[in-house]
Write a protein that holds these residues in place. Structure first.
Motif, PDB file in Angstrom:
ATOM      1  N   VAL A 194       0.850  -1.215  -0.094  1.00 31.56           N
ATOM      2  CA  VAL A 194      -0.023   0.086   0.038  1.00 31.56           C
ATOM      3  C   VAL A 194       0.963   1.296   0.134  1.00 31.56           C
ATOM      4  O   VAL A 194       1.632   1.368   0.953  1.00 31.56           O
ATOM      5  N   CYS A 195       0.821   1.840  -0.767  1.00 31.60           N
ATOM      6  CA  CYS A 195       1.789   3.170  -1.061  1.00 31.60           C
ATOM      7  C   CYS A 195       0.852   4.377  -1.365  1.00 31.60           C
ATOM      8  O   CYS A 195      -0.128   4.531  -2.097  1.00 31.60           O
ATOM      9  N   ALA A 196       1.336   5.457  -0.390  1.00 30.38           N
ATOM     10  CA  ALA A 196       0.387   6.693  -0.309  1.00 30.38           C
ATOM     11  C   ALA A 196       1.072   7.791  -0.916  1.00 30.38           C
ATOM     12  O   ALA A 196       0.332   8.430  -1.646  1.00 30.38           O
ATOM     13  N   GLN A 197       2.429   8.062  -0.532  1.00 30.36           N
ATOM     14  CA  GLN A 197       2.926   9.336  -1.047  1.00 30.36           C
ATOM     15  C   GLN A 197       4.423   9.470  -0.735  1.00 30.36           C
ATOM     16  O   GLN A 197       4.888   8.585   0.169  1.00 30.36           O
ATOM     17  N   PRO A 198       5.389  10.114  -1.201  1.00 30.86           N
ATOM     18  CA  PRO A 198       4.932  10.897  -2.506  1.00 30.86           C
ATOM     19  C   PRO A 198       4.686   9.930  -3.703  1.00 30.86           C
ATOM     20  O   PRO A 198       5.362   8.868  -3.731  1.00 30.86           O
ATOM     21  N   MET A 199       3.946  10.384  -4.513  1.00 28.26           N
ATOM     22  CA  MET A 199       3.472   9.750  -5.734  1.00 28.26           C
ATOM     23  C   MET A 199       4.988   9.163  -6.681  1.00 28.26           C
ATOM     24  O   MET A 199       4.723   7.942  -7.108  1.00 28.26           O
ATOM     25  N   PHE A 255      -2.954  13.918  -2.370  1.00 27.31           N
ATOM     26  CA  PHE A 255      -2.150  14.969  -2.678  1.00 27.31           C
ATOM     27  C   PHE A 255      -1.916  15.229  -4.143  1.00 27.31           C
ATOM     28  O   PHE A 255      -2.158  14.175  -4.912  1.00 27.31           O
ATOM     29  N   PRO A 256      -1.570  16.538  -4.493  1.00 33.47           N
ATOM     30  CA  PRO A 256      -1.166  16.610  -5.744  1.00 33.47           C
ATOM     31  C   PRO A 256      -0.260  15.762  -6.537  1.00 33.47           C
ATOM     32  O   PRO A 256       0.630  15.375  -6.025  1.00 33.47           O
ATOM     33  N   LEU A 257      -0.620  14.968  -7.697  1.00 33.41           N
ATOM     34  CA  LEU A 257       0.388  14.076  -8.224  1.00 33.41           C
ATOM     35  C   LEU A 257       1.499  14.599  -8.834  1.00 33.41           C
ATOM     36  O   LEU A 257       2.544  13.967  -8.749  1.00 33.41           O
ATOM     37  N   VAL A 258       1.775  15.910  -8.970  1.00 31.09           N
ATOM     38  CA  VAL A 258       3.089  16.368  -9.431  1.00 31.09           C
ATOM     39  C   VAL A 258       3.914  16.724  -8.398  1.00 31.09           C
ATOM     40  O   VAL A 258       5.104  16.297  -8.188  1.00 31.09           O
ATOM     41  N   GLY A 259       3.273  17.309  -7.437  1.00 31.72           N
ATOM     42  CA  GLY A 259       4.196  17.866  -6.413  1.00 31.72           C
ATOM     43  C   GLY A 259       5.207  18.453  -6.335  1.00 31.72           C
ATOM     44  O   GLY A 259       5.773  19.270  -7.221  1.00 31.72           O
TER      45      GLY A 259
END
Length: 111
Positions: free
Chosen positions: A77-82, A102-106
């Motif tokens: 299970v992976c949450a962030q950073p994308m 959160f925003p995909l690009v970040g």
């Protein structure tokens, strides 16, 4: 009737905003220094990113291949950073759920 599952959970990469939270509150205290390094790199460069994909991928590669818990996982299970989730996906065929709030690009470098 009841059904239950026995889970062996491991949580990695929680360095922001309170790195000790997952360990102290939930008792998930296992660490992978490579995963911590990768997440830390992105957190430090959040507003002026200058990391390179090859550097980040190498750090994650080391983290994945040096960690028996990651290699033996049946589900990730992976949450962030994308970007961590995307690059981790390239290292394994283990089924993966992505939770992206959160925003995909970040904090992605321009180049």
């Amino acid at each position: 009737s009841r059904a239950s599952l026995r889970l062996d959970l491991t949580v990695y990469g929680t360095v922001y905003p309170w790195p000790e939270m997952i360990c102290h509150l939930f008792r998930h205290c296992v660490q992978n220094p490579h995963i911590d390094e990768a997440v830390g790199l992105l957190v430090k460069q959040m507003y002026q990113p200058s990391w390179s994909p090859s550097t980040l991928l190498e750090i994650l590669h080391q983290g994945y291949h040096s960690d028996p818990k990651m290699q033996n996982a049946e589900l990730i299970v992976c949450a962030q950073p994308m970007v961590i989730c995307v690059m981790l996906r390239a290292l394994t065929e283990t089924p993966m759920f992505i939770y992206q709030a959160f925003p995909l690009v970040g904090a992605t470098p321009r180049e």
